[in-house]
Design a protein around this motif. Structure first.
Motif, short mmCIF file in Angstrom:
data_model
loop_
_atom_site.label_atom_id
_atom_site.label_comp_id
_atom_site.label_asym_id
_atom_site.label_seq_id
_atom_site.Cartn_x
_atom_site.Cartn_y
_atom_site.Cartn_z
N THR A 402 45.28 40.84 29.40
CA THR A 402 45.56 40.66 27.97
C THR A 402 45.17 41.89 27.16
OG1 THR A 402 43.46 39.53 27.77
CG2 THR A 402 45.43 38.14 27.90
N CYS A 403 44.19 42.67 27.61
CA CYS A 403 43.86 43.88 26.86
C CYS A 403 43.13 44.88 27.75
CB CYS A 403 43.06 43.57 25.61
SG CYS A 403 41.44 42.92 25.96
N ARG A 404 43.10 46.11 27.31
CA ARG A 404 42.50 47.20 28.09
C ARG A 404 41.07 46.92 28.50
NH1 ARG A 404 44.59 52.39 28.14
NH2 ARG A 404 46.71 52.39 27.37
N SER A 405 40.31 46.33 27.56
CA SER A 405 38.88 46.17 27.85
C SER A 405 38.63 45.18 28.98
CB SER A 405 38.14 45.75 26.59
OG SER A 405 38.68 44.52 26.13
N GLU A 406 39.61 44.37 29.31
CA GLU A 406 39.43 43.39 30.38
C GLU A 406 40.00 43.88 31.71
OE1 GLU A 406 37.62 40.95 29.73
OE2 GLU A 406 37.73 40.75 27.56
N ALA A 407 40.75 44.99 31.66
CA ALA A 407 41.57 45.36 32.82
C ALA A 407 40.74 45.73 34.06
CB ALA A 407 42.51 46.50 32.46
N LEU A 408 39.59 46.36 33.87
CA LEU A 408 38.83 46.79 35.05
C LEU A 408 38.41 45.60 35.91
CD1 LEU A 408 36.53 49.73 33.90
CD2 LEU A 408 38.72 49.79 35.09
N ALA A 409 37.97 44.53 35.24
CA ALA A 409 37.58 43.33 36.00
C ALA A 409 38.79 42.79 36.75
CB ALA A 409 37.02 42.28 35.06
N GLY A 410 39.97 42.86 36.11
CA GLY A 410 41.20 42.40 36.77
C GLY A 410 41.51 43.24 38.00
N LEU A 411 41.32 44.56 37.87
CA LEU A 411 41.57 45.44 39.02
C LEU A 411 40.67 45.07 40.19
CD1 LEU A 411 42.02 49.02 37.52
CD2 LEU A 411 43.74 47.60 38.64
N ARG A 412 39.44 44.70 39.85
CA ARG A 412 38.51 44.33 40.94
C ARG A 412 39.00 43.07 41.65
NH1 ARG A 412 32.46 45.09 38.57
NH2 ARG A 412 31.95 43.98 40.49
N ILE A 413 39.51 42.11 40.86
CA ILE A 413 40.02 40.88 41.49
C ILE A 413 41.22 41.20 42.37
CG2 ILE A 413 41.01 38.58 41.11
CD1 ILE A 413 39.60 38.52 38.42
N ALA A 414 42.19 41.89 41.77
CA ALA A 414 43.45 42.15 42.50
C ALA A 414 43.19 42.95 43.77
CB ALA A 414 44.43 42.87 41.59
N ALA A 415 42.22 43.89 43.70
CA ALA A 415 41.93 44.70 44.89
C ALA A 415 41.16 43.90 45.93
CB ALA A 415 41.16 45.96 44.48
N ALA A 416 40.19 43.09 45.48
CA ALA A 416 39.43 42.29 46.44
C ALA A 416 40.35 41.31 47.15
CB ALA A 416 38.31 41.53 45.72
N LEU A 417 41.38 40.86 46.45
CA LEU A 417 42.29 39.88 47.05
C LEU A 417 43.25 40.49 48.06
CD1 LEU A 417 43.20 37.49 44.09
CD2 LEU A 417 41.72 37.04 46.05
N ARG A 418 43.09 41.78 48.34
CA ARG A 418 43.99 42.40 49.35
C ARG A 418 43.97 41.58 50.62
NH1 ARG A 418 40.47 45.92 52.91
NH2 ARG A 418 38.45 45.48 52.00
N ILE A 419 42.79 41.05 51.00
CA ILE A 419 42.72 40.26 52.22
C ILE A 419 43.66 39.06 52.11
CG2 ILE A 419 40.39 40.90 52.93
CD1 ILE A 419 39.42 38.34 51.50
N TYR A 420 43.77 38.54 50.91
CA TYR A 420 44.63 37.37 50.72
C TYR A 420 46.11 37.77 50.63
CZ TYR A 420 46.37 32.99 48.98
OH TYR A 420 47.08 31.84 48.85
N TRP A 421 46.41 38.79 49.84
CA TRP A 421 47.82 39.20 49.73
C TRP A 421 48.36 39.53 51.13
CZ3 TRP A 421 48.01 37.45 45.20
CH2 TRP A 421 47.26 37.91 44.12
N ILE A 422 47.52 40.18 51.95
CA ILE A 422 48.02 40.63 53.25
C ILE A 422 48.08 39.46 54.25
CG2 ILE A 422 47.50 42.10 55.24
CD1 ILE A 422 46.42 44.18 53.20
N THR A 423 47.04 38.63 54.29
CA THR A 423 47.08 37.56 55.29
C THR A 423 48.14 36.51 54.97
OG1 THR A 423 45.26 36.48 54.14
CG2 THR A 423 44.70 37.68 56.13
#
Ligand SMILES: Nc1ncnc2c1ncn2[C@@H]1O[C@H](COP(=O)(O)OP(=O)(O)OP(=O)(O)O)[C@@H](O)[C@H]1O
Ligand SMILES: [Mg+2]
Length: 770
Positions: A402-423
């Protein structure tokens, strides 16, 4: 080891958690409509019983659909653009390539005979209408049953308006009252809170009046009936009347039934203690449900003590505000959609943002914990948990966007979920979140650095090298700038993957060696195992089988030491191939079958297909040509059901196996064995590969075995007549390119390499019953 359950193709319908009151005439009407048309929408206001009716109807026609009856709950999906992917995911259809999810779905469903239940479409009407309008013409044996508060307005749609439950007229004799369905539901829910509750001559008139006042609305009846815990039926009637006279806040022009329901919801809300009200409102930020730990973390504070949350949840369950379910021995709470909407209205204001942020932070920690513990003994549990939490994870990602100030936390989620996206193979969705969040967070942060290599990895897995290469360059640059050892290790491995695509095995090996050393230095077992898998695959290609086996043994030892199974199964697959190349077919078979069993824990059909394929090669080496040919057909059946395919670099082994089997068996026997494998269900294919089918013979073929769309069938007929692509194009008045694409699809779907095989298959399939 016992064989883990393979997800049944039959359906994913949930079991009823509360009793169901007869809807006989609606069910009959619905079944009649479904026999006459392929698109039915159940409409009606919230709480009228659309979902319950749809699920009942779906269960009752299950046997009619050999490829299953599949429920896709859209209530928790905010974003219409994820609709096609969500449907594909439910059906176990994966797409690793970058093709549009709509095309993948259309193509995969083309040959399938199944019923899709799209529940709660009202907030995604346009997306749902587009989906139906795209899929129905492409898939002639696809049925869609939708529920929506409003029709989808799509061609061919038949709308069935769900009526309220029947209520007695005011002059109804008391003896007859109990036979009305609204009264029946009231009595069933009442006896859940007052054990000896019964409809008697004394209370029948009052109950009938309550049901009339509540318009026969099931949800309103349920919310009212639980009040009998504290009230007599007479008192209940008084309060119901009183509540219905009060002005309803908001939505003044709402239709009468909606007003009834809102009156009941606000009454239920008022009857809650302040802490219960706060909890109800805060729980509305969850999507698709929640467990106790999440509620405690996200909803405590500001008047709710952490250790009071469990008790408050129980109170809300008692008040029918929350539904309680159990999954894998864990309690799961769900808010009925209208209850959630009501809570959300009550949360509006600054509190909403605060709770959403806490929700997001909780799911960030959950995703990161899953990633940290992924290479360990709780992997299967984590996998199930992430699957169940996907709606919440999506909500957390959406909030971060929703805004720039929240994006870093989102990046951490999306990147940590690589195990999920891939499996799970939902690579496109992972990439979409990463793309959006990366655009919001351009600064050179560690979060960005990791998100870049994860995004590059997902692009590589989709063979989208045009995107992967610049992503790799950016990731590498940033990792160097930040002196990030993990980033440098992963980007080295990705450089290896890119080198493979360029056909440069020497460079690839060097990069994988570099990655291995770097991952060892950072102590990252996942990185080590991945690097080893690549090096072992290259060793097999170079004929260095001993080295491949030794590398795999090192990797297996790491997996075993940590009790993880996902990478173990992957390594076993590679090791099986190395052992087979070394001529050790018995050990190779054991490795592949053990790997295959592990794949099933994660419903990993790509892995299952790969192991089955390797088992075919091994059978051929052992001279068991019929089994080899059957297994090749079985693999094809797995690919067909899932939209996946064999890695291109293994095509050589596949072709050699097919040619040898054909040469030894002769065309007829080869085709017969291959076709028998092709006609398996994916589950039967796996059982056969594991040698677990009862008599060692292929299970009965499926009735419907034509994987081709009507157009492809038409093209196949022309291929069989010996026409060239140009002639086919001319005959069907299509472009030559289109004709070529059709032929390509036909060959891929049937697992054939030559046009002659298509002719043989057509002859066979014409002779097949059904
Ligand atoms: N025939 C029935 N028998 C028993 N309970 C029912 C029946 N129909 C509905 N209910 C109950 O009423 C409530 C509302 O039903 P349901 O969720 O099916 O409504 P809906 O029309 O799908 O609402 P929404 O538009 O909010 O999705 C649920 O708690 C459900 O269990
Ligand atoms: Mg519903």
């Amino acid at each position: 080891m016992t064989r883990p359950a393979v997800r049944s193709r039959a359906s994913n319908l949930p079991v009823d958690v509360t009793s169901f009151v007869d809807r006989r005439s609606e069910l009959a009407e619905l079944r009649r409509l479904l026999s006459a048309t392929r698109m039915v929408t159940l409409t009606g206001p919230g709480g009228i019983g659309k979902t319950r009716l749809a699920l009942r109807a779906a269960a009752s026609v299950r046997r009619t659909f050999p490829d299953g009856v599949w429920l896709v709950d859209l209530a928790s999906l905010d974003n219409g653009s994820l609709l096609a992917e969500t449907v594909a995911n439910t059906l176990g259809i994966r797409h690793h390539a970058t093709e549009a999810p709509f095309d993948v779905l259309s193509e995969r469903l083309a040959g399938q005979h199944l019923l899709l239940v799209l529940d709660s479409c009202e907030h995604l009407v346009d997306a749902a209408a587009t989906l139906a309008a795209t899929l129905l013409p492409a898939a002639p044996k696809l049925w869609i049953l939708a529920t929506s508060r409003e029709p989808l307005h799509v061609g061919g749609e038949h709308v069935l308006t769900v009526p309220p439950l029947s209520v007695p007229e005011p002059d109804q004799p008391v003896d007859a009252v109990a036979s009305f369905h609204a009264v029946d539901l009231f009595a069933q829910r009442a006896s859940a809170v007052v054990t000896d509750f019964a409809v008697t001559r004394d209370n029948a008139g009052t109950i009938a009046e309550i049901c009339r006042r509540l318009d026969g609305l099931p949800l309103a009846i349920e919310l009212a009936a639980v009040q009998l815990r504290a009230l007599s039926v007479e008192q209940l009637l008084e309060r119901v009347e009183h509540r219905l006279q009060l002005p309803v806040t908001g939505r003044r022009a709402a239709p009468p039934r909606q007003r009834t329901l809102r009156a009941l919801l606000s009454w239920s809300f008022d009857l809650c203690s302040p802490a219960e009200q706060d909890l109800w409102a805060r729980l509305s930020v969850f999507s698709g449900g929640l467990d106790l730990a999440a509620a405690e973390d996200v909803c405590s504070g500001g008047g709710i003590a952490r250790d009071a949350v469990a008790g408050l949840l129980v109170n809300l369950v008692d008040k029918s505000i929350l539904a309680r379910e159990e999954h894998a021995h864990r309690v799961w709470y769900r808010l009925p959609e209208l209850v959630r909407e009501y809570g959300r209205e009550r949360l509006a204001g600054p509190a909403e943002d605060r709770v959403l942020r806490r929700h997001r932070d909780y799911y960030r920690r959950l995703a990161e914990q899953a990633e940290a513990e992924w290479f360990g003994p709780h992997q299967v549990e984590w996998w199930g948990r992430l699957r169940r939490e996907l709606p919440n994870l999506r909500t957390a990602l959406a909030f971060s966007r929703t805004c720039r100030s929240e994006a870093l936390a989102g990046l951490r989620i999306a990147a940590a979920l690589r195990i999920y996206w891939i499996t799970t193979g939902i690579l496109s969705e992972g990439r979409r979140w990463l793309d959006g969040l990366l655009a919001l967070a351009p600064d050179p942060t560690p979060e960005r650095a990791k998100a870049l290599w994860v995004n590059c990895w997902l692009a590589c897995l989709q063979s989208d090298m045009a995107t992967a290469i610049p992503l790799h360059d950016a990731a590498r640059r940033l990792a160097t700038e930040l002196d990030d050892p993990s980033g440098l290790a992963y980007t080295a491995r990705l450089a290896g993957l890119i080198a493979i695509f360029r056909g440069d095995l020497g460079e690839a090996t060097a990069r994988f060696e570099e990655a291995l050393a770097r991952h060892r230095a950072t102590g990252d077992p996942i990185g080590v195992v991945h690097a080893i898998a690549r090096l072992a695959s290259i060793a097999i290609f170079r004929g260095e089988h001993d080295r491949a086996v030794a590398l795999c043994e090192e990797s297996l030892a790491m997996s075993d030491a940590r009790g993880e199974r996902w990478y173990r199964s992957y390594t076993l697959w590679i090791m099986g191939i190395a052992l087979w190349r070394r001529g050790e077919t018995t050990r190779a078979t054991t490795a592949e079958q053990t790997g295959l069993r592990l794949k099933l824990l994660f419903a990993d059909m790509l892995g299952a297909g790969n192991c089955t394929e390797a088992l075919a090669w091994i059978a051929a080496s052992e001279g068991d040509w019929k089994r080899a040919a059957t297994l090749l057909g079985a693999v094809q059946c797995i690919w067909r059901a899932t939209g996946l395919s064999l890695y291109a670099y293994l095509r050589g082994f596949h072709d050699a196996c097919a040619e040898d089997a054909r040469a030894h068996l002769g065309d007829r026997a080869y085709e017969a064995a291959f076709s028998s494998g092709l006609r398996f269900t994916p589950e039967a294919a796996i059982a056969y590969a594991l040698g677990e089918d009862s008599a060692g013979t292929p299970p009965a073929p499926r009735e419907e075995a034509t994987p081709l769309t009507p157009r492809e069938r038409q093209v196949a007929e022309l291929v069989a007549q010996g026409l060239s692509n140009r002639d086919i194009a001319a005959q069907l008045v299509i472009s030559q390119r289109t004709a070529e694409t059709h032929v390509e699809h036909i060959l891929n779907k049937l697992g054939f390499t030559s046009r002659v095989q298509v002719a043989g298959w057509l002859t066979q399939s014409r002779g097949a019953p059904g």
